[in-house]
Design a protein around this motif. Structure first.
Motif, PDB file in Angstrom:
ATOM      1  N   GLY A 195      -9.063  -8.049  -9.589  1.00  5.20           N
ATOM      2  CA  GLY A 195      -8.320  -6.736  -9.617  1.00  5.20           C
ATOM      3  C   GLY A 195      -7.272  -6.944 -10.709  1.00  5.20           C
ATOM      4  O   GLY A 195      -6.914  -6.064 -11.878  1.00  5.20           O
ATOM      5  N   ALA A 196      -6.482  -7.926 -10.778  1.00  7.27           N
ATOM      6  CA  ALA A 196      -5.339  -8.235 -11.588  1.00  7.27           C
ATOM      7  C   ALA A 196      -6.141  -8.282 -12.956  1.00  7.27           C
ATOM      8  O   ALA A 196      -5.325  -7.949 -14.136  1.00  7.27           O
ATOM      9  N   GLY A 232      -0.493   0.805   0.019  1.00  6.68           N
ATOM     10  CA  GLY A 232      -1.242   1.587   0.663  1.00  6.68           C
ATOM     11  C   GLY A 232      -2.072   0.804   1.849  1.00  6.68           C
ATOM     12  O   GLY A 232      -2.013  -0.192   2.026  1.00  6.68           O
ATOM     13  N   PRO A 233      -2.292   1.636   2.976  1.00  3.00           N
ATOM     14  CA  PRO A 233      -3.031   1.205   4.174  1.00  3.00           C
ATOM     15  C   PRO A 233      -4.046   0.512   4.085  1.00  3.00           C
ATOM     16  O   PRO A 233      -4.327  -0.841   4.569  1.00  3.00           O
ATOM     17  N   ILE A 234      -5.023   0.829   2.955  1.00  2.00           N
ATOM     18  CA  ILE A 234      -6.126   0.098   2.941  1.00  2.00           C
ATOM     19  C   ILE A 234      -6.046  -1.342   2.249  1.00  2.00           C
ATOM     20  O   ILE A 234      -6.508  -2.367   2.413  1.00  2.00           O
ATOM     21  N   ALA A 235      -5.167  -1.515   1.047  1.00  2.00           N
ATOM     22  CA  ALA A 235      -4.801  -2.482   0.480  1.00  2.00           C
ATOM     23  C   ALA A 235      -3.929  -3.296   1.515  1.00  2.00           C
ATOM     24  O   ALA A 235      -4.258  -4.649   1.223  1.00  2.00           O
ATOM     25  N   THR A 236      -3.140  -2.888   2.327  1.00  2.87           N
ATOM     26  CA  THR A 236      -2.603  -3.834   3.338  1.00  2.87           C
ATOM     27  C   THR A 236      -3.728  -4.443   4.296  1.00  2.87           C
ATOM     28  O   THR A 236      -3.716  -5.710   4.646  1.00  2.87           O
ATOM     29  N   ALA A 237      -4.632  -3.615   4.752  1.00  2.00           N
ATOM     30  CA  ALA A 237      -5.683  -4.176   5.450  1.00  2.00           C
ATOM     31  C   ALA A 237      -6.397  -5.555   4.494  1.00  2.00           C
ATOM     32  O   ALA A 237      -7.016  -6.333   5.213  1.00  2.00           O
ATOM     33  N   LEU A 238      -6.491  -5.251   3.355  1.00  2.00           N
ATOM     34  CA  LEU A 238      -7.247  -6.167   2.483  1.00  2.00           C
ATOM     35  C   LEU A 238      -6.219  -7.077   1.853  1.00  2.00           C
ATOM     36  O   LEU A 238      -6.680  -7.927   0.962  1.00  2.00           O
ATOM     37  N   GLY A 239      -5.277  -7.506   2.754  1.00  2.00           N
ATOM     38  CA  GLY A 239      -4.293  -8.602   2.328  1.00  2.00           C
ATOM     39  C   GLY A 239      -3.461  -8.426   0.893  1.00  2.00           C
ATOM     40  O   GLY A 239      -3.040  -9.337   0.400  1.00  2.00           O
ATOM     41  N   GLY A 240      -3.362  -7.235   0.497  1.00  2.20           N
ATOM     42  CA  GLY A 240      -2.622  -6.955  -0.713  1.00  2.20           C
ATOM     43  C   GLY A 240      -3.522  -6.914  -1.723  1.00  2.20           C
ATOM     44  O   GLY A 240      -2.884  -6.628  -2.971  1.00  2.20           O
ATOM     45  N   ALA A 277      -7.101   9.703  -4.566  1.00  4.78           N
ATOM     46  CA  ALA A 277      -8.145   8.758  -3.776  1.00  4.78           C
ATOM     47  C   ALA A 277      -7.554   7.339  -3.925  1.00  4.78           C
ATOM     48  O   ALA A 277      -7.917   6.480  -2.883  1.00  4.78           O
ATOM     49  N   MET A 278      -6.985   7.158  -4.868  1.00  2.12           N
ATOM     50  CA  MET A 278      -6.276   5.659  -4.963  1.00  2.12           C
ATOM     51  C   MET A 278      -5.468   5.168  -4.248  1.00  2.12           C
ATOM     52  O   MET A 278      -5.003   3.962  -4.051  1.00  2.12           O
ATOM     53  N   ILE A 279      -4.397   6.375  -3.854  1.00  2.16           N
ATOM     54  CA  ILE A 279      -3.225   6.001  -2.875  1.00  2.16           C
ATOM     55  C   ILE A 279      -3.471   5.114  -1.791  1.00  2.16           C
ATOM     56  O   ILE A 279      -2.734   3.783  -1.611  1.00  2.16           O
ATOM     57  N   PRO A 280      -4.322   5.124  -1.130  1.00  2.00           N
ATOM     58  CA  PRO A 280      -4.464   4.113   0.060  1.00  2.00           C
ATOM     59  C   PRO A 280      -4.826   2.592  -0.354  1.00  2.00           C
ATOM     60  O   PRO A 280      -4.701   1.837   0.463  1.00  2.00           O
ATOM     61  N   PHE A 281      -5.386   2.739  -1.686  1.00  2.00           N
ATOM     62  CA  PHE A 281      -5.497   1.358  -2.133  1.00  2.00           C
ATOM     63  C   PHE A 281      -4.749   0.673  -3.111  1.00  2.00           C
ATOM     64  O   PHE A 281      -4.861  -0.449  -3.625  1.00  2.00           O
ATOM     65  N   LEU A 282      -3.501   1.204  -3.415  1.00  2.00           N
ATOM     66  CA  LEU A 282      -2.436   0.812  -4.025  1.00  2.00           C
ATOM     67  C   LEU A 282      -1.787  -0.513  -3.573  1.00  2.00           C
ATOM     68  O   LEU A 282      -1.610  -0.245  -2.387  1.00  2.00           O
ATOM     69  N   SER A 283      -1.440  -1.543  -4.491  1.00  2.00           N
ATOM     70  CA  SER A 283      -0.780  -2.481  -3.985  1.00  2.00           C
ATOM     71  C   SER A 283       0.108  -2.911  -5.289  1.00  2.00           C
ATOM     72  O   SER A 283      -0.220  -3.480  -6.170  1.00  2.00           O
ATOM     73  N   SER A 284       1.516  -2.572  -4.898  1.00  2.00           N
ATOM     74  CA  SER A 284       2.723  -3.063  -5.715  1.00  2.00           C
ATOM     75  C   SER A 284       3.749  -3.507  -5.029  1.00  2.00           C
ATOM     76  O   SER A 284       3.977  -3.305  -3.608  1.00  2.00           O
ATOM     77  N   ALA A 285       4.960  -3.840  -5.750  1.00  2.00           N
ATOM     78  CA  ALA A 285       6.029  -4.134  -5.006  1.00  2.00           C
ATOM     79  C   ALA A 285       6.643  -2.949  -4.525  1.00  2.00           C
ATOM     80  O   ALA A 285       7.638  -3.025  -3.346  1.00  2.00           O
ATOM     81  N   ILE A 286       6.463  -1.937  -5.017  1.00  2.00           N
ATOM     82  CA  ILE A 286       7.057  -0.697  -4.587  1.00  2.00           C
ATOM     83  C   ILE A 286       6.478   0.145  -3.530  1.00  2.00           C
ATOM     84  O   ILE A 286       7.063   0.492  -2.395  1.00  2.00           O
ATOM     85  N   TYR A 287       5.068  -0.117  -3.435  1.00  2.00           N
ATOM     86  CA  TYR A 287       4.290   0.444  -2.314  1.00  2.00           C
ATOM     87  C   TYR A 287       3.073   0.048  -2.373  1.00  2.00           C
ATOM     88  O   TYR A 287       2.288  -0.261  -3.199  1.00  2.00           O
TER      89      TYR A 287
END
Length: 489
Positions: free
Chosen positions: A203-204, A421-429, A409-419
């Motif tokens: 992803g990065a 999302g729940p799905i990103a959290t489940a995916l370990g960030g 649709a992206m919001i639950p998958f977002l992963s950043s230092a500010i926010y």
């Protein structure tokens, strides 16, 4: 009309006529190679190793992720010579002249924000091999980047060409140094596979490449109209992919060789010094050059997007003076911010820029879907350049709705230092929001535009003084038949 031999470029958000087109495919390869050839790229390759991923799997994630992300920026490359317009103003077709202001504003802030990091990296690299006069270096480097951007595209192209040779030699030597100094054999033997880390590195690397998409046509629009779109896309793809993968691979190796190392740029210098021949010092000097050039590109594209947004509300003629004023103002803001921001604020600021970068994912999906699958490159340049949007209107609801759906649709998958999302959290960030945003925004736009009757619009395109059906720089309507495959059935 601006002449080819004029010193200062007058074009910004406006159309480039054929009489001012120049450049070759080879020059584009060199240009785009340099876009990613800064030491900042090293940090993208360290994402997987920081999460326990071995070098072999990290390299695979870097390559696959970079290829995926580069495809999108490369597809934008073909739009430049075909339309003769900078990248973001093309969004008026899908979003309307005023509806396009949101992505334009996001691009302006992101580009000028990244200029801050380029200035700081260049200053730090220069201070590492001279004396610590960082504040002075910030001002000199920032002002130099602004001057380069004011002179414009032709000078940037020439500078990038020379710099590409110097940078290529430096990267070859750094690679030899890495093989000689780092325990590459042992690192390659580390086959640790962490699924979440692999996904995060993928992803990065992909996001790093997609982030370039909003500026691609800014620099390909000067190529002659008849330049092959496939050739342009291949040049953009090959140039940026090579430098991105190369530097990210070096970053991954350095991160794994010294897990406690806090600064990969210092790691490059130390590795060069250990190798000998003054390579560490030379690499820092090359870093100053590459960051200065890339900073000027950020200023250039940021100012183009800024003027494009402003022109939607107040008709504005593009001149060298207008460009210079916009760039000087942007330079003052960026240099002041560079001098003012405390070091501990930079991670938060970087996270803020990353959040803004998310706003550009659904934009690229809508823009490319319209260009390749819906209108298929059939546009009225005359109407795009009208402040009221002409036949495309002030507010393009299909594009705006698709954009909104894609972003939500992206919001639950977002992963950043500010926010996160729940799905990103489940995916370990791990951040795969870009995949979701691209797919949902593109699919939504196709669904909304399905069955739309374009006959009246395409007749208006044929009658427009400037259009993409033939040679888009005449002052009279173009009677030529459209390019093969351009008009949807």
């Amino acid at each position: 009309m601006e002449q080819r031999d004029s010193i200062v470029e007058s074009r910004s958000f406006d159309h480039v006529p054929e009489t001012e087109r120049h450049g070759t495919i080879r020059s584009q390869v060199q240009f785009w190679f340099m876009v990613n050839a800064t030491l900042i790229t090293l940090f993208t390759g360290a994402v997987g190793p920081a999460m326990g991923l071995g070098l072999t799997w990290t390299l695979l994630a870097v390559i696959v992720g970079s290829i995926f992300g580069t495809l999108f920026q490369a597809f934008h490359g073909a739009q430049g010579p075909h339309m003769g317009l900078p990248q973001m103003i093309q969004s008026r077709v899908q979003f309307g002249s005023k509806g396009a202001v949101l992505p334009l504003a996001a691009v302006t802030i992101v580009q000028l924000g990244f200029a801050i990091f380029f200035i700081q990296t260049a200053s730090s690299s220069l201070a590492a091999i001279t004396v610590d006069q960082t504040a002075v270096f910030d001002i000199v480097i920032g002002a130099s980047a602004v001057v380069l951007a004011i002179v414009g595209y032709s000078l940037l192209l020439r500078v990038e060409k020379v710099a590409s040779y110097i940078t290529l030699v430096n990267l070859v030597l750094l690679t030899v140094a890495a093989a000689a100094v780092l325990p590459i054999g042992a690192l390659l033997g580390n086959s640790a596979f962490v699924p979440i880390a692999f996904l995060a590195q993928f992803g990065a690397s992909a996001m790093y490449q997609i982030a370039i998409a909003p500026m691609v046509s800014d620099y390909t629009r000067y190529l002659p109209f008849r330049t092959s779109g496939r050739a342009v896309s291949a040049a953009v793809f090959g140039g940026t992919l090579l430098s991105a993968v190369w530097l990210e691979a070096l970053g991954a190796a350095l991160a794994l060789a010294d897990p406690q190392g806090a600064d990969l740029i210092s790691g490059i210098r130390d590795m060069g010094d250990r190798f000998g021949f003054g390579l560490g010092t030379v690499s820092m000097a090359v870093a100053v050059m590459s960051c200065l050039i890339t900073c000027s590109l950020s200023f250039y594209s940021g100012s183009v997007s800024l003027l494009s947004a402003f022109e939607a509300f107040r008709p504005l003629k593009s001149t060298g003076a207008v460009r210079a004023i916009a760039l000087a103002a942007a330079g003052i803001v960026v240099i002041t911010a560079t001098l003012s921001l405390p070091a501990d604020f930079l991670p938060v600021f970087n996270a803020f820029l990353s959040i803004l970068g998310y706003f550009l994912i659904p934009w690229t999906a809508v823009n490319l879907t319209d260009y390749y699958l819906v209108r298929r490159g059939v546009y009225s340049i005359t109407d795009i350049m009208k402040s009221d949007g002409g036949i495309y209107g002030r507010w393009g609801m299909p594009g705006m709705i698709s954009y909104a759906i894609g972003f939500i649709a992206m919001i639950p998958f977002l992963s950043s230092a500010i926010y996160t999302g729940p799905i990103a959290t489940a995916l370990g960030g791990a951040d795969i929001s870009f995949v979701v945003g691209l797919a949902v925004a593109s699919g939504s736009y196709l669904l909304i535009m399905r069955g739309r009757d374009f006959s009246a619009e395409f007749e208006a395109v044929r009658a427009a003084p400037l259009n993409t059906l033939g040679h888009p720089q005449t002052s009279t309507p173009v009677p030529a038949e459209p390019m093969e495959g351009n008009i949807p059935a």
